[in-house]
Scaffold this active site. Structure first.
Site, short mmCIF file in Angstrom:
data_model
loop_
_atom_site.label_atom_id
_atom_site.label_comp_id
_atom_site.label_asym_id
_atom_site.label_seq_id
_atom_site.Cartn_x
_atom_site.Cartn_y
_atom_site.Cartn_z
CG HIS A 178 -1.75 1.28 1.29
ND1 HIS A 178 -2.94 1.39 0.62
CD2 HIS A 178 -1.55 2.48 1.91
CE1 HIS A 178 -3.46 2.59 0.83
NE2 HIS A 178 -2.63 3.27 1.61
CG ASP A 203 -12.13 2.36 5.95
OD1 ASP A 203 -11.62 3.26 6.65
OD2 ASP A 203 -11.86 2.20 4.75
NE ARG A 218 -10.28 9.52 8.44
CZ ARG A 218 -9.38 8.77 7.80
NH1 ARG A 218 -9.72 7.57 7.34
NH2 ARG A 218 -8.15 9.21 7.61
CB SER A 251 -8.68 4.00 6.73
OG SER A 251 -9.23 4.02 5.44
CE LYS A 309 -9.20 0.88 2.01
NZ LYS A 309 -9.58 1.78 3.10
#
Length: 427
Positions: free
Chosen positions: A80, A159, A166, A181, A185
């Site tokens: 990520h 989320d 947010r 968050s 995932k």
């Protein structure tokens, strides 16, 4: 009662795992109102969370939805990135890891503001589908070893709903909320190992090494506590990653790297990321062995073959290169050394031309973009190309002027910037 939980967090006290779970479950059911969850997000933004609270929030978000099935015994790996200008590493990394024997169920996002989205880039490939049913996604993973998809409504819906709040309540930059968050995932994808690439600099959300390291440490601690071996690197985002900015443009640069070429910094960051994951996943004994394997897979066409298979399996038709808008060369007004490349300003130019979105429902023009012909520390001569603007018709002089302002040339020598700033473990 929800008001008691909000008061606890307002007063900077610690919530129990049970309290956090009941909050998320109530939010997903609709028993907790958006304004109450917004108040919770602001309290967390101001007062923070302990690692135990962040782990509990992450677990509750995972359990609010479905998880990916496991149909093979291949190590399931993923990366990520926190987002940056010209960051197309995912497009190269997923097929490269698959070619090395891993399984890569990559859940990616769209771009908003100055950061490009992996899904937008892939959708510039004709026919490419990012919304796959669970059955089709499993089939692609089993046959190809890699797929890149968006998060559907069944994946971490807690989320998904909280992130939307947010975005409009100035709580995006909360490290505990970012951590939960991202990891919710990735845990839903049932990974065996995860690498986080935290971008640092003017073109990133984390503008200082201190901020970036705080986020990386949080992700490592909470990921490991959640049973997901997590490592991190910090990489420079004070200039674009690679040469290309734009959607089809960045796919083309990814194809160059998959062909064994491309910009050195894109190839290097891909290899540096993949070698850590191969060791984490047990597919290599050390980074030297991993580097040797990965270099061969890039250079002999194996990674490119996997990318082509993935594109085909997800409905895409991959030409040799994707079409771009008309090219307009921008030259250096003087000789000297490139002292600064304002990544965020260049990304904004591409976005204003139609290559990005300011609102979630904006339609993207995949053909517009920019190439930057040089890095910080590169020597240029008067009249030498320093950028290429891709825009149909006559080039907009405002964009050309902004490019000249973003690429700063100085007479004195300037040191080249290091690409990798930190690696896990942090010393």
């Amino acid at each position: 009662m929800i008001t008691d939980l909000l008061a606890t967090k307002r007063d900077a006290a610690e919530l129990s795992g049970e309290e956090i779970r009941s909050l998320i479950e109530g939010f997903v059911r609709g028993d907790v109102a958006d304004y109450q969850m917004s108040a919770f997000a602001m309290a967390v933004r101001i007062n923070g969370m302990t690692d135990a609270e962040t782990s509990a929030l992450t677990a509750a978000m995972v359990d609010s939805g479905d998880c990916f099935d496991r149909l093979t015994d291949r190590p399931r790996l993923d990366k990520h990135s926190t987002g940056g200008v010209g960051d197309k590493i995912s497009l190269i990394l997923a097929p490269l890891l698959a070619a090395a024997g891993a399984e890569v169920p990559m859940i990616s996002g769209r771009g908003l503001g100055h950061t490009g989205g992996t899904l937008d880039k892939l959708e510039s490939i004709p026919g490419f589908q990012i919304d796959l049913s669970a059955a089709r996604r499993n089939e692609v993973l089993k046959q190809v070893g890699a797929c890149i998809v968006g998060a559907d409504a069944s994946i971490a819906p807690g989320d998904r709903r909280l992130y939307a709040l947010r975005d409009v309540t100035a709580t995006i930059d909360s490290i505990p909320l970012i951590t939960a968050s991202i990891l919710s995932k990735k845990l839903a994808a049932t990974l065996d190992a995860l690498l986080i690439d935290v971008k640092v600099g003017r073109g990133a959300f984390m503008t200082s090494v201190e901020q970036a390291e705080s986020l990386a440490r949080s992700l490592i601690r909470v990921g490991t506590d959640s049973g997901l071996p997590t490592a991190a690197i910090l990489s420079d985002m004070n200039q674009p990653l690679g040469r290309s900015i734009g959607n089809a443009n960045e796919v083309n640069e990814s194809l160059d790297v998959l062909d064994g070429g491309g910009p050195d910094e894109v190839r290097e960051l891909t290899l540096a990321s993949a070698e850590i994951l191969l060791v984490q996943g047990g597919l290599a004994t050390d980074v030297d062995q991993a580097r040797s394997v990965l270099t061969r897979l890039l250079d002999d066409g194996s990674a490119m073959e996997k990318f082509q298979q993935m594109v085909h399996a997800q409905g895409g038709r991959l030409p040799e290169r994707l079409a771009l808008a008309d090219a307009h060369v921008i030259t250096a007004p003087e000789s000297g050394t490139i002292a600064q490349i304002d990544a965020i300003e260049l990304a904004r130019i591409v976005a204003v031309m139609g290559g990005g979105r300011q609102k979630v429902d904006d339609v993207i023009d995949a053909t517009v973009g920019l190439d930057v012909h040089g890095r910080v520390g590169s020597r240029v001569e008067t009249g030498q190309p320093i950028a290429t603007l891709y825009q149909d018709g006559e080039p907009d002089v405002r964009y050309i002027q902004r490019v000249h302002e973003a690429i700063v040339i100085r007479q004195q020598q300037v040191e080249k910037r290091p690409l990798l700033i930190r690696r896990y473990p942090f010393e």
